[in-house]
Design a protein around this motif. Structure first.
Motif, PDB file in Angstrom:
ATOM      1  N   GLY A   1       1.166  -1.071   0.393  1.00  0.00           N
ATOM      2  CA  GLY A   1      -0.454   0.110   0.104  1.00  0.00           C
ATOM      3  C   GLY A   1       0.919   1.136   0.042  1.00  0.00           C
ATOM      4  N   ILE A   2       1.113   1.817  -0.863  1.00  0.00           N
ATOM      5  CA  ILE A   2       2.215   2.440  -1.180  1.00  0.00           C
ATOM      6  C   ILE A   2       1.761   4.187  -2.016  1.00  0.00           C
ATOM      7  CG2 ILE A   2       3.902   3.298  -2.184  1.00  0.00           C
ATOM      8  CD1 ILE A   2       5.841   0.751  -1.724  1.00  0.00           C
ATOM      9  N   THR A   3       2.174   4.893  -1.554  1.00  0.00           N
ATOM     10  CA  THR A   3       1.804   6.360  -2.839  1.00  0.00           C
ATOM     11  C   THR A   3       3.232   6.965  -2.692  1.00  0.00           C
ATOM     12  OG1 THR A   3       0.593   7.458  -0.358  1.00  0.00           O
ATOM     13  CG2 THR A   3      -0.463   6.440  -1.780  1.00  0.00           C
ATOM     14  N   TYR A   4       2.544   8.738  -2.981  1.00  0.00           N
ATOM     15  CA  TYR A   4       4.145   8.942  -3.613  1.00  0.00           C
ATOM     16  C   TYR A   4       3.687  10.596  -3.097  1.00  0.00           C
ATOM     17  CZ  TYR A   4       3.699   4.516  -6.045  1.00  0.00           C
ATOM     18  OH  TYR A   4       4.084   3.411  -6.782  1.00  0.00           O
ATOM     19  N   ARG A   5       4.824  11.097  -2.998  1.00  0.00           N
ATOM     20  CA  ARG A   5       4.771  12.529  -3.072  1.00  0.00           C
ATOM     21  C   ARG A   5       5.391  13.159  -3.134  1.00  0.00           C
ATOM     22  NH1 ARG A   5       2.154  16.337  -0.335  1.00  0.00           N
ATOM     23  NH2 ARG A   5       3.414  18.479   1.075  1.00  0.00           N
ATOM     24  N   ALA A   6       5.757  14.075  -3.760  1.00  0.00           N
ATOM     25  CA  ALA A   6       6.980  15.006  -4.741  1.00  0.00           C
ATOM     26  C   ALA A   6       7.394  16.418  -3.892  1.00  0.00           C
ATOM     27  CB  ALA A   6       6.888  15.661  -6.230  1.00  0.00           C
ATOM     28  N   GLN A   7       8.438  16.082  -3.049  1.00  0.00           N
ATOM     29  CA  GLN A   7       9.038  17.377  -2.356  1.00  0.00           C
ATOM     30  C   GLN A   7       9.670  18.228  -3.367  1.00  0.00           C
ATOM     31  OE1 GLN A   7       6.874  16.677   0.620  1.00  0.00           O
ATOM     32  NE2 GLN A   7       8.627  17.645   1.629  1.00  0.00           N
TER      33      GLN A   7
ATOM     34  N   ALA B   1      -1.856  11.557  -0.316  1.00  0.00           N
ATOM     35  CA  ALA B   1      -2.421  11.292  -1.240  1.00  0.00           C
ATOM     36  C   ALA B   1      -1.849  10.332  -2.228  1.00  0.00           C
ATOM     37  CB  ALA B   1      -3.322  12.650  -2.134  1.00  0.00           C
ATOM     38  N   SER B   2      -2.598   9.846  -3.619  1.00  0.00           N
ATOM     39  CA  SER B   2      -2.382   8.853  -4.130  1.00  0.00           C
ATOM     40  C   SER B   2      -1.094   9.071  -4.918  1.00  0.00           C
ATOM     41  CB  SER B   2      -3.091   8.704  -5.373  1.00  0.00           C
ATOM     42  OG  SER B   2      -4.250   7.022  -5.295  1.00  0.00           O
ATOM     43  N   PHE B   3      -1.413  10.758  -5.387  1.00  0.00           N
ATOM     44  CA  PHE B   3       0.021  11.602  -5.675  1.00  0.00           C
ATOM     45  C   PHE B   3      -0.075  13.009  -5.000  1.00  0.00           C
ATOM     46  CE2 PHE B   3      -1.173   8.373  -9.066  1.00  0.00           C
ATOM     47  CZ  PHE B   3      -0.440   7.695  -9.709  1.00  0.00           C
ATOM     48  N   SER B   4       0.027  13.376  -4.542  1.00  0.00           N
ATOM     49  CA  SER B   4       0.821  14.791  -3.878  1.00  0.00           C
ATOM     50  C   SER B   4       2.078  15.234  -4.443  1.00  0.00           C
ATOM     51  CB  SER B   4       0.972  14.670  -2.519  1.00  0.00           C
ATOM     52  OG  SER B   4       1.384  14.114  -1.590  1.00  0.00           O
ATOM     53  N   THR B   5       2.222  16.934  -4.271  1.00  0.00           N
ATOM     54  CA  THR B   5       3.206  17.271  -3.985  1.00  0.00           C
ATOM     55  C   THR B   5       3.652  18.284  -3.360  1.00  0.00           C
ATOM     56  OG1 THR B   5       2.205  19.271  -5.471  1.00  0.00           O
ATOM     57  CG2 THR B   5       3.221  17.313  -6.659  1.00  0.00           C
ATOM     58  N   GLY B   6       4.871  18.718  -2.469  1.00  0.00           N
ATOM     59  CA  GLY B   6       5.178  19.740  -2.219  1.00  0.00           C
ATOM     60  C   GLY B   6       5.574  20.746  -2.711  1.00  0.00           C
ATOM     61  N   THR B   7       7.252  20.548  -2.833  1.00  0.00           N
ATOM     62  CA  THR B   7       8.005  21.767  -3.368  1.00  0.00           C
ATOM     63  C   THR B   7       8.174  21.639  -5.160  1.00  0.00           C
ATOM     64  OG1 THR B   7      10.024  21.258  -2.436  1.00  0.00           O
ATOM     65  CG2 THR B   7       8.914  23.152  -1.658  1.00  0.00           C
ATOM     66  N   GLY B   8       7.945  20.707  -5.310  1.00  0.00           N
ATOM     67  CA  GLY B   8       7.812  20.114  -6.544  1.00  0.00           C
ATOM     68  C   GLY B   8       6.642  19.184  -7.264  1.00  0.00           C
TER      69      GLY B   8
END
Length: 266
Positions: A105-111, A132-139
């Motif tokens: 159970g893995i999701t992704y975040r673009a820091q 979220a399934s795909f979330s962003t930070g500074t990227g």
């Protein structure tokens, strides 16, 4: 810039200079591999299963590539719901995550800016992600040639979180959300700019009207989403894509799929 090899367990001398001498995988050794690879370096993951906890990848260097040595033979997995956070801060310009199979159970975040390509993602546990399934930070994301099967548990779920400036091309997403109540699958802000992409669910009642932004899609297929999402965008279709076996993660298209030949080469 250098090439470093990672293995699920220690092999050979374990100095990371070749497949035979790959580092034994751990968070500590991954950090060592990042440091050894340096800016513009590559870390190859040799065949096997890598179990992760809540991981931050690439804390130190710029423009690093994590790549399965053989496509989908290196498996990133978790027994609980975790988020892979690519890039620790805005100083890290790009992270590439390529050719992995992802389970658990893995999701992704673009820091930082994250490039994902050739990913085969199949949830094997129900997941209520921290983000979220795909979330962003500074990227932002650039996602291509990838397949995602998400299994969502009860409670409000988010597909996209602040990912509206990213792009997806030639991707397929199937969301198992039959356990969710009305409008519990949502997004925060608009969808990324998507081309030649398919998104489908097994429960349209669970999909909120703000979960998907049809206007963000071009030459794509949106199916079984919110009841109002039956038009919009540019040259999209709103029909069953006819995946081979979506619940089990096989998002190849059947020969009769209306998606075949419906995309664009541009």
């Amino acid at each position: 810039m250098a090439t470093v090899y990672i293995a699920p367990t220690a092999q050979g001398l374990g100095d990371g200079t070749s497949e035979a001498n790959a580092y034994g995988y751990s968070s500590t050794n991954l950090n060592s591999a990042e440091s050894d690879a340096g800016d513009n370096g590559i870390i190859y993951f040799t065949d096997g299963t890598y179990t992760v906890s809540n991981e931050t990848w690439d804390p130190l260097v710029d423009n690093i590539t994590y790549k399965a040595l053989n496509q989908h033979k290196a498996i990133i997995t978790s027994t609980i719901g975790v988020t892979l956070r690519f890039g620790a801060n805005s100083a890290t310009k790009n992270v590439t995550f390529e050719n992995f199979k992802v389970t658990g159970g893995i999701t992704y975040r673009a820091q930082s800016n994250a490039i994902m390509k050739g990913i085969l993602h199949i949830d094997t546990v129900q997941n209520k992600p921290q983000y979220a399934s795909f979330s962003t930070g500074t990227g932002e994301y650039t996602i291509t040639d990838s397949s995602f099967t998400f299994d969502r548990s009860a409670g409000t779920q988010y597909l996209f979180n602040a990912a509206q400036d990213g792009t997806m091309n030639r991707c397929s997403i199937f969301i198992k959300c039959s356990a969710l109540s009305a409008n519990e699958l949502n997004s925060i802000q608009n969808s990324p700019a998507c081309t030649n992409t398919i998104i489908s669910t097994d429960n349209s009642n669970a999909v909120a009207s703000t979960a998907i932004t049809p206007a963000s899609f071009t030459n794509s297929c949106l199916y079984n989403l919110h009841s109002g999402d039956t038009s919009g965008g540019t040259d999209n279709i709103f029909v069953d894509p006819q995946f081979v076996d979506a619940p089990n993660g096989d998002l190849r298209l059947r020969p009769t799929s209306p998606c075949i030949g419906a995309g664009t080469a541009s």
